[in-house]
Design a protein around this motif. Structure first.
Motif, PDB file in Angstrom:
ATOM      1  N   GLN A  23       0.457  -0.945  -0.120  1.00 26.00           N
ATOM      2  CA  GLN A  23       0.061   0.454   0.263  1.00 26.00           C
ATOM      3  C   GLN A  23       0.670   1.257  -0.129  1.00 26.00           C
ATOM      4  N   SER A  40      -0.188  -4.725   8.488  1.00 26.05           N
ATOM      5  CA  SER A  40      -0.728  -5.595   7.602  1.00 26.05           C
ATOM      6  C   SER A  40      -0.079  -4.976   5.880  1.00 26.05           C
ATOM      7  N   ASP A  43      -4.192  -4.676   1.994  1.00 27.54           N
ATOM      8  CA  ASP A  43      -5.420  -4.590   2.076  1.00 27.54           C
ATOM      9  C   ASP A  43      -6.075  -6.090   1.558  1.00 27.54           C
ATOM     10  N   SER A  44      -6.953  -6.381   1.378  1.00 26.08           N
ATOM     11  CA  SER A  44      -7.669  -7.249   1.067  1.00 26.08           C
ATOM     12  C   SER A  44      -7.335  -7.781  -0.126  1.00 26.08           C
ATOM     13  N   ARG A  46      -5.898  -6.180  -2.431  1.00 29.06           N
ATOM     14  CA  ARG A  46      -4.389  -6.564  -3.163  1.00 29.06           C
ATOM     15  C   ARG A  46      -3.766  -7.913  -2.565  1.00 29.06           C
TER      16      ARG A  46
END
Length: 98
Positions: A23, A40, A43-44, A46
């Motif tokens: 990100q 993290s 993100d979901s 990616r």
């Protein structure tokens, strides 16, 4: 003390794929970089994009990468815990141990 695993071409490839999708540009990727949960770098969406990218990379290296296995989906030992865990699994599958 954090122990880095020895570098390998496949490990470097996995880390580069993570870094490309991180990100924040320029995010360093190490064995302990979290891929899910607090801190993290993905993100979901990616994370899914990373998995699809790794499927393509696996095909280029002559194997199939299965990121939907029980181990991958298990919370306690998920291959998505860290960049190192994902790289280890990618390498393991490349060696025919899947």
């Amino acid at each position: 003390m954090t122990h880095q695993k020895p570098t390998s071409p496949l490990r470097d490839t996995v880390f580069a794929a993570i870094a490309k999708l991180a990100q924040e540009a320029g995010t360093p990727v190490t064995d302990t970089t979290p891929l899910i949960g607090d801190g993290s770098v993905l993100d979901s969406m990616r994370l899914v994009e990373l998995c699809l990218s790794l499927e393509d990379l696996a095909g280029e290296h002559g194997f199939e990468f299965d990121w939907t296995s029980e181990a991958a989906m298990s919370r306690s030992r998920s291959i998505f815990r860290t960049a190192g865990a994902l790289a280890d699994e990618f390498i393991r599958q490349s060696q025919g141990a899947a």
